[in-house]
Structure formats: C-alpha cells, structure tokens
Design an enzyme around this catalytic site. Structure first.
Site, PDB file in Angstrom:
ATOM      1  N   PHE A  69      -2.951  15.537   4.761  1.00 19.85           N
ATOM      2  CA  PHE A  69      -2.888  15.291   3.249  1.00 19.85           C
ATOM      3  C   PHE A  69      -1.649  15.336   2.777  1.00 19.85           C
ATOM      4  O   PHE A  69      -1.042  16.276   2.636  1.00 19.85           O
ATOM      5  CB  PHE A  69      -3.973  15.922   2.561  1.00 19.85           C
ATOM      6  CG  PHE A  69      -4.248  15.038   1.291  1.00 19.85           C
ATOM      7  CD1 PHE A  69      -5.292  14.010   1.211  1.00 19.85           C
ATOM      8  CD2 PHE A  69      -3.860  15.598   0.056  1.00 19.85           C
ATOM      9  CE1 PHE A  69      -5.488  13.477   0.046  1.00 19.85           C
ATOM     10  CE2 PHE A  69      -4.170  14.904  -1.003  1.00 19.85           C
ATOM     11  CZ  PHE A  69      -4.892  13.986  -1.126  1.00 19.85           C
ATOM     12  N   ASP A 100      -4.683   5.122   5.694  1.00 22.99           N
ATOM     13  CA  ASP A 100      -5.112   6.063   6.400  1.00 22.99           C
ATOM     14  C   ASP A 100      -6.268   5.695   7.555  1.00 22.99           C
ATOM     15  O   ASP A 100      -5.760   5.248   8.606  1.00 22.99           O
ATOM     16  CB  ASP A 100      -5.791   7.182   5.560  1.00 22.99           C
ATOM     17  CG  ASP A 100      -6.187   8.566   5.721  1.00 22.99           C
ATOM     18  OD1 ASP A 100      -6.481   8.486   7.137  1.00 22.99           O
ATOM     19  OD2 ASP A 100      -6.996   9.070   5.206  1.00 22.99           O
ATOM     20  N   GLU A 144       0.788  -1.194  -0.022  1.00 17.91           N
ATOM     21  CA  GLU A 144      -0.036   0.130   0.143  1.00 17.91           C
ATOM     22  C   GLU A 144       0.748   1.232   0.061  1.00 17.91           C
ATOM     23  O   GLU A 144       1.901   1.148   0.588  1.00 17.91           O
ATOM     24  CB  GLU A 144      -0.749  -0.051   1.376  1.00 17.91           C
ATOM     25  CG  GLU A 144      -2.292  -0.731   0.940  1.00 17.91           C
ATOM     26  CD  GLU A 144      -3.264   0.161   0.283  1.00 17.91           C
ATOM     27  OE1 GLU A 144      -2.937   1.135  -0.119  1.00 17.91           O
ATOM     28  OE2 GLU A 144      -4.352  -0.146   0.512  1.00 17.91           O
ATOM     29  N   ASP A 145       0.351   2.402  -0.698  1.00  9.51           N
ATOM     30  CA  ASP A 145       1.098   3.452  -0.543  1.00  9.51           C
ATOM     31  C   ASP A 145       0.861   4.144   0.868  1.00  9.51           C
ATOM     32  O   ASP A 145       1.820   4.696   1.317  1.00  9.51           O
ATOM     33  CB  ASP A 145       0.727   4.584  -1.750  1.00  9.51           C
ATOM     34  CG  ASP A 145      -0.977   4.725  -1.651  1.00  9.51           C
ATOM     35  OD1 ASP A 145      -1.801   3.926  -0.979  1.00  9.51           O
ATOM     36  OD2 ASP A 145      -1.437   5.627  -2.572  1.00  9.51           O
ATOM     37  N   ARG A 172       1.438  12.740  -8.769  1.00  9.98           N
ATOM     38  CA  ARG A 172       1.961  11.414  -8.629  1.00  9.98           C
ATOM     39  C   ARG A 172       3.431  11.367  -9.153  1.00  9.98           C
ATOM     40  O   ARG A 172       4.122  10.549  -8.475  1.00  9.98           O
ATOM     41  CB  ARG A 172       1.175  10.506  -9.497  1.00  9.98           C
ATOM     42  CG  ARG A 172      -0.310  10.094  -9.052  1.00  9.98           C
ATOM     43  CD  ARG A 172      -0.894   8.898  -9.627  1.00  9.98           C
ATOM     44  NE  ARG A 172      -2.124   8.621  -9.489  1.00  9.98           N
ATOM     45  CZ  ARG A 172      -2.959   8.251  -8.414  1.00  9.98           C
ATOM     46  NH1 ARG A 172      -2.464   7.866  -7.392  1.00  9.98           N
ATOM     47  NH2 ARG A 172      -4.213   8.240  -8.566  1.00  9.98           N
TER      48      ARG A 172
HETATM   49  P1  IMP Z   1      -8.000   4.355   3.830  1.00  8.78           P
HETATM   50  O1  IMP Z   1      -8.972   3.284   3.311  1.00  8.78           O
HETATM   51  O2  IMP Z   1      -8.657   5.388   4.668  1.00  8.78           O
HETATM   52  O3  IMP Z   1      -6.950   3.804   4.620  1.00  8.78           O
HETATM   53  O4  IMP Z   1      -7.349   5.193   2.559  1.00  8.78           O
HETATM   54  C1  IMP Z   1      -6.607   4.631   1.798  1.00  8.78           C
HETATM   55  C2  IMP Z   1      -6.396   5.163   0.461  1.00  8.78           C
HETATM   56  O5  IMP Z   1      -6.827   6.436   0.537  1.00  8.78           O
HETATM   57  C3  IMP Z   1      -4.863   5.358  -0.033  1.00  8.78           C
HETATM   58  O6  IMP Z   1      -4.514   3.896  -0.679  1.00  8.78           O
HETATM   59  C4  IMP Z   1      -4.850   6.585  -0.779  1.00  8.78           C
HETATM   60  O7  IMP Z   1      -5.183   6.257  -2.120  1.00  8.78           O
HETATM   61  C5  IMP Z   1      -5.844   7.418  -0.113  1.00  8.78           C
HETATM   62  N1  IMP Z   1      -5.220   8.430   0.650  1.00  8.78           N
HETATM   63  C6  IMP Z   1      -5.247   8.375   2.007  1.00  8.78           C
HETATM   64  N2  IMP Z   1      -4.817   9.370   2.696  1.00  8.78           N
HETATM   65  C7  IMP Z   1      -4.067  10.024   1.640  1.00  8.78           C
HETATM   66  C8  IMP Z   1      -3.198  11.305   1.378  1.00  8.78           C
HETATM   67  O8  IMP Z   1      -2.888  11.988   2.687  1.00  8.78           O
HETATM   68  N3  IMP Z   1      -2.832  11.725   0.258  1.00  8.78           N
HETATM   69  C9  IMP Z   1      -3.286  10.880  -0.885  1.00  8.78           C
HETATM   70  N4  IMP Z   1      -4.046   9.800  -0.848  1.00  8.78           N
HETATM   71  C10 IMP Z   1      -4.650   9.435   0.396  1.00  8.78           C
END
Ligand code: IMP
Length: 175
Positions: free
Chosen positions: A153, A104, A100-101, A166
């Site tokens: 963010f 969150d 995963e990148d 990106r």
């Molecule tokens: P989660 O399901 O809330 O954990 O979100 C995961 C996805 O949200 C990541 O794989 C990202 O694509 C996107 N995401 C969450 N935080 C950020 C951020 O700070 N910048 C850009 N994309 C984010």
C-alpha cells in the site's frame, strides 16, 4: 517515517523522481497523440495531482475531463465497482486516454474500458502513474506506466489512506 491515522509509512518515491518520470510520460503521450486531439479522462480522486502535473508538460493539443468511480475501501479491494459518474463529453469516435493514479487489481480499469468501448470510442488507452503488476488479476494492461511497484500500500501525490495523505509531495509505502 510518517504516521497516518494508525499506520506507519516510509519514503518510497521522491518528489524529484516523480517529476522526472511524469515529464517522460508526457513526452511519450505527446508523441503518441500528435495531431489527434485526444480526450484525457482523469479518474478522481486519486489522479488529480498526476493529471495536473502531466498535462502541463504535454505539448500537443488535448482536452481534459474528470470522472469518478470507486472500487476501493481502505486497505482492501472490495471488488464492487460503481458506475462512471460525471462524464459529460461525447466520446463517440474519439481517442480517449484514461489517466489513473494506480492500477492495482485492474478491476476499475476493466470496468472503465468496457464502459468506454460501449460508447463507441475510436481508440482507448490507459496511462497510470503506478502499477502493481503482482496484484493484477485482469488481462488489461496499462499502455503508459510511470512506475511498476511491489504489492504494498502506498500513499501521497494524490493517493490516500482513509482519505488522508493526498497532499504529500512524495509517495510513501506502508512500513
Ligand atoms: P483496482 O481496481 O484494484 O485496480 O484499484 C484501483 C484503485 O484503488 C485506485 O484508483 C486507487 O484509488 C485504489 N488503490 C489501489 N492501491 C492503492 C494504494 O496502494 N494506495 C492507495 N490507493 C490505492
């Protein structure tokens, strides 16, 4: 400082810092999976640069594949998670490492872990470049973490803001 669409971002993690940490993660992952030939499952779009850099410093045999799943719209988590798309490999009885990148809220991760467990994987772990521990609502924690970051963010190194940013070599944080 840089501007993307309507938002201003400031430098947060340098190219060098990211490179060094990704190399360390590759060493940790190589040690953990020595002799196991895991299937690395990279979650598009955000993880593509992290994946490319990581796998080139891993020094044990691995397989790599890419999937898609979306739970995010612009600056806010929607809570809606789509299905896993694009998984062609048979993951039954295999050691799986999800790449995963960023984790969150953990919604995406929770969904992925449930979906993979249903497919009868032998083991399933998660490596994420970035982790926002303050934002995590779910119980699941990534096994390999590049950087723990505050709940702000970020953009760059694969991560986007409204589809932009990106290609940036560094990671920037919302000002
Ligand atoms: P989660 O399901 O809330 O954990 O979100 C995961 C996805 O949200 C990541 O794989 C990202 O694509 C996107 N995401 C969450 N935080 C950020 C951020 O700070 N910048 C850009 N994309 C984010």
């Amino acid at each position: 400082m840089i501007k993307i669409i309507d938002k201003e971002f400031v430098p947060y993690l340098s190219e060098e810092e990211i490179k060094d940490r990704v190399k360390e993660m590759a060493a940790e992952i190589s040690a953990a999976y020595e002799g196991k030939k895991p299937l690395l499952v990279s979650v598009l779009n955000g993880s593509f640069i992290f994946t490319a850099d990581l796998i080139r410093t891993i020094d044990t045999p691995i397989e790599v594949t890419f999937i898609r799943v979306a739970s995010y719209e612009a600056l806010q988590t929607t809570g809606k998670v789509k299905e896993i798309l694009g998984l062609k490999e048979n993951v039954f009885d295999r050691d799986i490492l999800i790449l995963e990148d960023i984790v969150d809220t953990g919604t995406t991760l929770e969904h992925l872990l449930d979906a993979f467990k249903d497919l009868g994987t032998k083991s399933i772990k998660v490596a994420t470049l970035l982790h926002k521990p303050d934002a995590q609502e779910k119980a699941e924690k990534p096994d390999f973490i590049g950087f723990k970051i505050p709940d702000k963010f970020v953009v760059g190194y694969g991560l986007d803001y409204e589809g932009m940013g990106r290609e940036l070599k560094e990671i920037y944080q919302l000002r």
